[in-house]
Scaffold this motif. Structure first.
Motif, mmCIF file in Angstrom:
data_model
loop_
_atom_site.group_PDB
_atom_site.id
_atom_site.type_symbol
_atom_site.label_atom_id
_atom_site.label_comp_id
_atom_site.label_asym_id
_atom_site.label_seq_id
_atom_site.Cartn_x
_atom_site.Cartn_y
_atom_site.Cartn_z
ATOM 1 N N ILE A 96 47.564 35.156 38.125
ATOM 2 C CA ILE A 96 48.351 36.255 37.576
ATOM 3 C C ILE A 96 48.642 35.931 36.119
ATOM 4 N N PHE B 144 46.530 41.423 34.122
ATOM 5 C CA PHE B 144 47.490 41.964 35.088
ATOM 6 C C PHE B 144 47.118 43.349 35.589
ATOM 7 N N ARG B 145 46.369 44.103 34.841
ATOM 8 C CA ARG B 145 45.992 45.445 35.289
ATOM 9 C C ARG B 145 44.617 45.496 35.942
ATOM 10 N N ARG C 157 43.077 42.006 41.058
ATOM 11 C CA ARG C 157 43.923 40.848 40.744
ATOM 12 C C ARG C 157 44.713 40.384 41.967
ATOM 13 N N ASP C 158 45.170 39.132 41.928
ATOM 14 C CA ASP C 158 46.162 38.662 42.887
ATOM 15 C C ASP C 158 47.465 39.401 42.617
ATOM 16 N N ARG C 159 48.279 39.513 43.658
ATOM 17 C CA ARG C 159 49.545 40.229 43.526
ATOM 18 C C ARG C 159 50.697 39.433 44.126
ATOM 19 N N LEU D 145 54.777 39.973 45.161
ATOM 20 C CA LEU D 145 55.839 40.950 45.374
ATOM 21 C C LEU D 145 57.135 40.218 45.672
ATOM 22 N N ARG E 31 59.975 47.771 38.171
ATOM 23 C CA ARG E 31 58.538 47.777 37.932
ATOM 24 C C ARG E 31 58.155 48.598 36.702
ATOM 25 N N GLU F 197 55.133 43.865 40.197
ATOM 26 C CA GLU F 197 54.348 44.778 41.023
ATOM 27 C C GLU F 197 55.223 45.845 41.674
ATOM 28 N N THR G 172 49.718 47.181 50.303
ATOM 29 C CA THR G 172 48.878 46.680 49.217
ATOM 30 C C THR G 172 47.567 46.114 49.761
ATOM 31 N N VAL H 272 47.652 38.419 48.234
ATOM 32 C CA VAL H 272 48.902 39.171 48.161
ATOM 33 C C VAL H 272 49.994 38.301 48.763
#
Length: 230
Positions: free
Chosen positions: A46, A51-52, A56-58, A60, A101, A108, A124, A138
């Motif tokens: 990340i 980031f967009r 990508r990994d996320r 939360l 966010r 995220e 997600t 995630v």
């Protein structure tokens, strides 16, 4: 990714100290700082420049109250400038008592209302699957008291039955849950089919090993135990 402990992790207490005025939730920041650092520094890809990216990994942050450690890690990883920290929660600041966010670079989800993060993480994963991104990780961070929310029990059941190997839940356990769970937090996930790891939430190597251990065809929960909430 490299681990710059001298100028990275060791700088987090100073960054956190710049944010004053939320003593009520100081324990939330202190309990999550090590988990957050290991995830951002050694586990998840990340970065501000990617980031967009859709694959990508996320991460939360369901435990959105007391986000000082989260803001400090985002600052250290280049999403924020430390000049913003002292002014946090002011009318002009994009750093609120709960992450927003729409205003916070790197976030995220907007969080703080407990019980939402893990269900959102499941959605997600479904979205990533639909788009063909099956390697993106995630991770949802929840608190032990947050597991009192019924929405989490539904999410725990669904994720395992859907074989969500992309999904990791990390539960920071500072013994603040009202109801608890017979047999412990890990058992609650295990009976629904999750892979489970319980580790010292201050031990970076143990956290890294737990997060990266294989768990094919099912989600993983890492229970990170820390000091009892005062």
């Amino acid at each position: 990714m490299t681990t710059d402990t001298k100028t990275g992790y060791e700088d987090l207490p100073r960054l956190i100290s710049l944010m004053t005025g939320d003593e009520k939730h100081q324990a939330a920041a202190e309990s999550t700082v090590d988990v957050l650092w290991v995830l951002y520094d050694r586990v998840l890809d990340i970065r501000p420049e990617t980031f967009r990216d859709p694959g990508r990994d996320r991460f939360l942050l369901s435990k959105g109250h007391g986000p000082m450690a989260y803001y400090a890690v985002l600052t250290r990883k280049g999403f924020l400038h430390e000049d913003e920290l002292a002014d946090w929660t002011s009318a002009e600041s994009r750093l609120g008592h709960h992450p927003d966010r729409a205003r916070l670079p790197g976030a995220e989800i907007s969080s703080g209302s407990l019980g939402h993060g893990l269900p959102l993480a499941i959605g997600t994963v479904y979205g990533l699957r639909a788009k063909g991104f099956r390697d993106a990780k995630v991770v949802a961070l929840v608190g032990d008291a947050e597991l009192d929310e019924g929405s989490n029990q539904e999410a725990i059941a669904v994720a395992a039955r859907a074989g969500m190997a992309q999904l990791t839940a990390v539960v920071v356990d500072n013994t603040s849950a009202t109801h608890g769970w017979p047999g412990g937090i890990a058992r609650r996930f295990e009976v629904e089919g999750w892979a489970t790891r319980t580790v010292d939430g201050r031990d970076h190597d143990a956290l890294h090993d737990a997060f990266t251990a294989p768990h094919p065809d099912r989600p993983l929960v890492v229970v990170a135990t820390v000091e009892r909430k005062a």
